[in-house]
Design a protein around this motif. Sequence first.
Motif, mmCIF file in Angstrom:
data_model
loop_
_atom_site.group_PDB
_atom_site.id
_atom_site.type_symbol
_atom_site.label_atom_id
_atom_site.label_comp_id
_atom_site.label_asym_id
_atom_site.label_seq_id
_atom_site.Cartn_x
_atom_site.Cartn_y
_atom_site.Cartn_z
ATOM 1 N N THR A 291 7.498 -25.135 25.381
ATOM 2 C CA THR A 291 6.555 -24.471 26.622
ATOM 3 C C THR A 291 5.455 -23.594 26.232
ATOM 4 N N VAL A 292 5.763 -22.850 25.244
ATOM 5 C CA VAL A 292 4.666 -21.731 24.833
ATOM 6 C C VAL A 292 3.528 -22.576 24.054
ATOM 7 N N TYR A 293 3.946 -23.525 23.458
ATOM 8 C CA TYR A 293 2.975 -24.210 22.441
ATOM 9 C C TYR A 293 2.163 -25.173 23.417
ATOM 10 N N SER A 294 2.733 -25.809 24.575
ATOM 11 C CA SER A 294 1.955 -26.569 25.417
ATOM 12 C C SER A 294 1.176 -25.721 26.208
ATOM 13 N N ALA A 295 1.320 -24.324 26.596
ATOM 14 C CA ALA A 295 0.443 -23.526 27.210
ATOM 15 C C ALA A 295 -0.562 -23.209 26.490
ATOM 16 N N ALA A 296 -0.203 -22.886 25.423
ATOM 17 C CA ALA A 296 -1.453 -22.391 24.364
ATOM 18 C C ALA A 296 -2.393 -23.551 24.292
ATOM 19 N N THR A 297 -2.178 -24.814 24.237
ATOM 20 C CA THR A 297 -2.819 -25.794 24.002
ATOM 21 C C THR A 297 -3.728 -26.077 25.107
ATOM 22 N N LEU A 298 -3.026 -26.065 26.454
ATOM 23 C CA LEU A 298 -3.870 -26.166 27.562
ATOM 24 C C LEU A 298 -4.755 -25.271 28.036
ATOM 25 N N MET A 299 -4.587 -23.759 27.255
ATOM 26 C CA MET A 299 -5.558 -22.902 27.840
ATOM 27 C C MET A 299 -6.647 -22.881 26.815
ATOM 28 N N LEU A 300 -7.213 -23.992 25.870
ATOM 29 C CA LEU A 300 -8.088 -24.252 25.298
ATOM 30 C C LEU A 300 -9.085 -24.749 26.279
ATOM 31 N N PHE A 301 -8.390 -25.379 27.230
ATOM 32 C CA PHE A 301 -9.609 -26.185 28.384
ATOM 33 C C PHE A 301 -10.173 -25.156 29.104
ATOM 34 N N PRO A 302 -9.568 -24.270 29.816
ATOM 35 C CA PRO A 302 -10.344 -23.008 30.260
ATOM 36 C C PRO A 302 -11.001 -22.287 29.490
ATOM 37 N N LEU A 303 -10.860 -22.190 28.171
ATOM 38 C CA LEU A 303 -11.457 -21.605 27.415
ATOM 39 C C LEU A 303 -13.001 -22.045 27.160
ATOM 40 N N ARG A 304 -13.150 -23.207 27.500
ATOM 41 C CA ARG A 304 -14.364 -23.848 27.225
ATOM 42 C C ARG A 304 -15.482 -23.436 28.321
ATOM 43 N N HIS A 305 -15.001 -23.023 29.374
ATOM 44 C CA HIS A 305 -15.741 -22.522 30.511
ATOM 45 C C HIS A 305 -16.511 -21.232 30.123
ATOM 46 N N PHE A 306 -15.885 -20.535 29.208
ATOM 47 C CA PHE A 306 -16.592 -19.271 28.463
ATOM 48 C C PHE A 306 -17.920 -19.751 27.866
ATOM 49 N N GLU A 307 -17.836 -20.874 27.145
ATOM 50 C CA GLU A 307 -19.000 -21.490 26.506
ATOM 51 C C GLU A 307 -20.025 -21.740 27.441
ATOM 52 N N GLU A 308 -19.545 -22.688 28.392
ATOM 53 C CA GLU A 308 -20.242 -23.316 29.605
ATOM 54 C C GLU A 308 -21.156 -22.058 30.270
ATOM 55 N N ILE A 309 -20.420 -20.994 30.489
ATOM 56 C CA ILE A 309 -21.107 -20.075 31.526
ATOM 57 C C ILE A 309 -22.202 -19.043 30.623
ATOM 58 N N ALA A 310 -21.726 -19.042 29.256
ATOM 59 C CA ALA A 310 -22.855 -18.651 28.450
ATOM 60 C C ALA A 310 -23.942 -19.358 28.212
ATOM 61 N N MET A 311 -23.799 -20.513 28.196
ATOM 62 C CA MET A 311 -25.106 -21.489 27.947
ATOM 63 C C MET A 311 -25.605 -21.635 29.273
ATOM 64 N N ALA A 312 -24.970 -21.746 30.495
ATOM 65 C CA ALA A 312 -25.604 -21.696 31.776
ATOM 66 C C ALA A 312 -26.701 -20.713 31.969
ATOM 67 N N TYR A 313 -26.176 -19.402 31.499
ATOM 68 C CA TYR A 313 -26.907 -18.333 31.858
ATOM 69 C C TYR A 313 -27.938 -18.151 31.048
#
Length: 642
Positions: A291-313
């Motif tokens: 459960t914890v490993y799968s959650a940490a793996t899936l958390m990488l997907f929303p992390l990419r939105h931090f890069e996208e918002i920085a680039m968009a701004y």
Amino acid sequence: MQIRDLPYSDPGDPDVRSGPRFLYWLGRNQLTGQLKSLSWGLMHQCAIAGLPLVVGLAVQAVIDGSRRGLAQAGALILVLGILIAVGDTMLHRTAVTNWITAAARVQQLLARKTAELGSALTRRVAAGEVVAVSTGDVEKIGWFVEALSRFAAAATALVLICVGLVLYLPSLGVLVAIAMPVLALTVLPLLPRATRRADIQREKAGKATELASDTVAGLRVLRGIGGEELFLGRYRRASQEVREAAVGSARMWALISAIQVFLPGVLLISLVWYGAALARDGRIDVGQLVTVYSAATLMLFPLRHFEEIAMAYSFSRPSAQRAVRVLSLERSTRPSTIDAMVPEGDLYDPVTGLFAARGQFTAVVCGDPDEAGRLAERLGGHAEAETGAETAPGTGPDVGKDPAAGAGTTTDDGKRTAPAPLPSVLLGGVPLDELPLDSARTAVLVQDKDPVLLSGTLRELLDVPSSGAVSPGDALDAAQCGDVLDALAQASLDTGGDPMRTRITERGRSLSGGQRQRLALARSLVTDPEALVLDEPTSAVDSHTEARVAAGIRRLRRGRTTVAFASSPLLLDLADRVVLVHGGTVVAAGAHRDLLRDEPLYRAVVTRETDDDIAASAAQDELVGADASPSAEAIEEFEERA
């Protein structure tokens, strides 16, 4: 706001104090759409975050041999799959809607500002910059507005997942909760440099676009003087600079992306190693580890939105700043204080002293064509606004303008302030700058010396707001457009030879300069404004056509105020009154023939005399007296001057 509801009835009054403030204003006006997108994004992200827990339950059910637990886990996975599909679909739909509606709002604001400023816009902002703002910059701004809600949903989901993992399994959840902020904030030190490189890229791209626009617009002239290779070389160098800046910017974003791949990988390896040790010691179950490993793996997907918002701004901020430079321009510093009305009466400019009596055909002669163009714009109430804001030394709205516009003042710290606004042109005693824009445009129409014909049929070209007193046929006849109608009829392939239904190409490029000028004059005559200002209306036609056009203007505009800037004797001789403007001031006025006889400066402008011709004429006048014969010394002096 839905796409089907576009365009906006009122795009609003933007905050143009800075680029970030404009982006904030834009996002605030998209608040409803942002909340919808955020809601669907939370559903999507939370459904994804629930998958690891259900998978962990399913694994544990298999280990425990519980069929009921496995069935329940399968049902939950099905429900979560449906929520993920619906949330992702609606998130994409609402996010794209935010993008399109935000871009449409900016485009409407730019269109409104363009209509407000008219031809003054391209004198205050480069045409290439306006093109860049209305195309690529609008998309960048819309991208940031669209990415904002998805970033907010991803950030909220990350917080919820971290809190849930800490409550679910503190031994591993704390590790994940500590690592996630580090992963999200590690790239922050690199963002300023990436933003600066993105700014440089956008600036160079804007200059390249401006250069390309200017080159295309002047291609005919460049071919005439053999300058194509020169400008082609300039554009090649500009495009290479853009390429180098883009590569430099891409390197920074590649480094940021690499960091956001490497550090999460380190986290996952550490998580698996530490979790496996705990499971081997029996301190956690295998299902909990999954459960914890799968959650940490899936958390990488929303992390990419931090890069996208920085680039968009980083891309949208300079785009917003360019949009602000256009949207912050004002028609006048004086707000509209008079109710909507169309004044009638004499046209008077208090700055130059130019007076055009109501109902008369007044011709204006200026030795400087640029001065004539500026004065024509002033008569239409299109004078450039002076803001009075502090500017850096050597810059600002007062630099490079006509001295009559005022020199401004210098403060103690070396900064310059814009001069006070010039007095407004009066029509019937009413200041045009204080009228609502629509009323001022209805009262006075200014036709530039290089008018633009929009693509469409001839009937559409002449279908303009008007009083209805002048028909298109009368206007075309007065402008001597018979040969233009014949050419359009011959070029017509599917309209039965009807020139009114024949399409005119973009900017009228299929017509000659004289034909375009006369069609534009006919369009102006159809509007039948209270006062019509024409800047060199016959400069592109031959002398025979010029005489007929001048007579047609005089006949059709009888009883209406008409001001024509010209230096052609054929047109000046038909005017009721001729005014000579020199150095920003009226220096003579009267009939054409009287001025030609009595005013040397007027005669020099109209007859194109050189300085040597003026000196010789003055010497001849000195020689030939009414009561005495010329002396030998006078004759010798005349011969030397001649």
